[in-house]
Design an enzyme around this catalytic site. Structure first.
Site, PDB file in Angstrom:
ATOM      1  N   HIS A  14     -10.248 -30.573  39.515  1.00 29.91           N
ATOM      2  CA  HIS A  14     -11.399 -30.396  40.399  1.00 29.91           C
ATOM      3  C   HIS A  14     -11.597 -31.569  41.357  1.00 29.91           C
ATOM      4  O   HIS A  14     -11.921 -31.365  42.534  1.00 29.91           O
ATOM      5  CB  HIS A  14     -12.669 -30.205  39.560  1.00 29.91           C
ATOM      6  N   ASP A 119     -19.669 -28.242  43.003  1.00 29.94           N
ATOM      7  CA  ASP A 119     -18.629 -27.461  42.343  1.00 29.94           C
ATOM      8  C   ASP A 119     -19.225 -26.128  41.892  1.00 29.94           C
ATOM      9  O   ASP A 119     -20.269 -26.090  41.240  1.00 29.94           O
ATOM     10  CB  ASP A 119     -18.102 -28.245  41.137  1.00 29.94           C
TER      11      ASP A 119
END
Length: 491
Positions: A14, A119
């Site tokens: 990520h 995110d």
């Protein structure tokens, strides 16, 4: 002045795409605050020069928050629900303080945060910003095809495909994911769904909540290209008000304009913006230099995959049996706990046929002319990097979005072969030979990979769809900043 706070889930898959997007936004003249957990930031600092370089930019800063877990906690990604819960319950106020300091004064004299890029798997990033009336855009670091599959979970529950029935036919086509009815099998569904025993499974609930959150953001940002996932993106557009496809981010970063005169940002190569939780062993590049073009099999199962010693041995024999030299990334924590000792014959023969490293500079490896094939876990970053490099793939997915990605690689894009759920030595050897040898299948894969590479590279060039979408994204962020200041002046 626009000030963007970026908040990724603290994991290898990520943080790097978030860093690439952050640098692109910095090049566009925006103030950037990048939020890491303290633990993740220490690990990235220890292994990645990218962090130091970005921290030295004029309008780029890192901020850290605690994740609430003990120092000795391994923070394994497979336990992501526990990490998310700790962040949600113990990091909320720290995040709130970064969005709006309690005393009202930014320590660096920067303007207030005018937009959050959170995110899409981290609800905390969205929830707190909404509470404070800060506009939020969501970045999903996985493929559009997997995001759509996740979003379709309620439908899959309705059709009885999830939870998997006892003794289910894993090769049966599923009908609950619109647009994929003709090729998506039960074994191709997101890996996290395989272990659900009931609709009350916590992982299923999390996935459904994350999917529902997609519509709450001002926009959905995706590290993909329209030419790669256009049919799926048309389905996603029915639930997301605005979608910005700005991938491949590593290619866009190489191509995106010249620096503003007021920005101290140097043109970055793919290598200089690599970020890793492990120290990259660059000696493998010299090893690759000693091999002919397209002769080497590159093997990496990413940052999360864990294999048994038996599976490791099967891969090993398959690779050796293929007769091809190989570069193999074997992380220190890749073999199942209590099973870490590598076979002695593996170590001995590796010196003759292969090169073993704990972590590799992957974008550079895939771009190296000697690499002819990528045996991969099918994580989205790895998949996209391989597509950019034009390297055919052998897919052995582990979990999460990887099962969906591998099906698209083999069945839709036809830039690789799908080996999911198999790892016998004869299978591995056969797959390597099929992709690497000069037969019809190998030639077709190389041709398709080259064509796909060309398309996504064009998308990231000036005038291409991703390049244009990024400019629209910057304009959107700036407009949110203007609205915030206008709102403040009217109070």
């Amino acid at each position: 002045m626009a000030h963007v706070l970026l908040f990724p889930f603290p994991a290898q898959g990520h943080v790097p795409p978030f860093l690439k997007l952050a640098e692109l936004l910095s090049r566009a003249g925006l103030f950037i605050t990048f939020v890491n957990t303290e633990h993740a930031h220490r690990r990235f600092l220890a292994s990645s020069p990218t962090i130091d370089r970005l921290a030295g930019l004029q309008r780029f800063r890192f901020r850290t928050i605690p994740d609430g877990l003990g120092e000795e906690d391994p923070r394994l990604f497979v336990h992501f629900l526990r990490i998310l819960e700790s962040l949600r319950t113990r990091s909320r106020e720290h995040y709130r303080e970064l969005l709006a300091p309690e005393d009202g004064h930014d320590p660096d004299g920067w303007p207030p945060v005018t937009c959050v890029v959170g995110d899409g798997m981290l609800s905390l990033a969205l929830e707190v910003a909404e509470e404070m009336d800060v506009p939020v855009m969501l970045l999903r670091t996985s493929s559009a095809c997997s995001v759509w599959a996740y979003y379709s979970i309620p439908k899959l529950v309705e059709t009885g495909d999830i939870p998997f029935p006892e003794k289910a036919d894993m090769d049966e086509l599923v009908q609950g994911v619109a647009g994929m009815e003709s090729f998506l099998r039960r074994r191709d569904l997101p890996g996290l769904t395989r272990h659900a025993k009931s609709v009350a499974d916590p992982t299923l609930k999390f996935l459904m909540t994350a999917s529902e959150n997609l519509a709450r953001g001002r926009a959905l940002i995706m590290n993909t290209a329209e030419c790669l996932e256009s049919p799926v993106l048309s389905h996603l557009s029915s639930i997301c008000r605005v979608i910005y496809t700005v991938g491949p981010l590593q290619t866009l970063l190489q191509n995106f304009g010249s620096c503003r005169p007021d920005q101290d940002v140097s043109n970055s190569t793919a290598a200089s913006n690599s970020a890793s939780l492990w120290q990259e062993d660059r000696s493998c590049l010299k090893w690759l230099d000693s091999h002919p073009n397209k002769s080497v099999v590159y093997v990496s199962f990413g940052s999360v995959t864990v294999v048994s010693r038996e599976a490791l041995v099967e891969f090993w024999h398959g690779l050796v049996g293929s007769g091809r030299p190989f570069l193999w990334v074997i992380r220190p924590d890749m073999v199942e706990a209590g099973d870490e000792t590598a076979p002695a014959e593996l170590e001995t023969a590796a010196r003759e046929r292969g090169c073993l490293v704990a972590w590799a500079p992957q974008e550079e490896v895939l771009a190296h002319p000697s690499v002819g094939c990528f045996l991969t876990h099918s994580g989205w970053n790895s998949t996209l990097e391989s597509i950019v490099a034009g390297v055919p793939m052998i897919c052995w997915p582990f979990f999460a979005d990887q099962q969906v990605n591998s099906r698209f690689v083999g069945e839709v894009w036809k830039v690789g072969v799908d080996m999911k759920d198999l790892c016998g030595r004869s299978v591995v050897e056969g797959m390597v030979r099929k992709v690497m040898d000069g037969g019809e299948v190998g030639e077709e894969l190389r041709k398709s990979a080259a064509e796909m590479s060309h398309m996504v590279r064009i998308a990231a060039e000036e005038g291409g769809s991703s390049y244009t979408n990024f400019q629209k994204l910057v304009d959107h962020i700036k407009s949110l900043s203007s609205q915030k200041y206008q709102g403040s002046s009217n109070k």
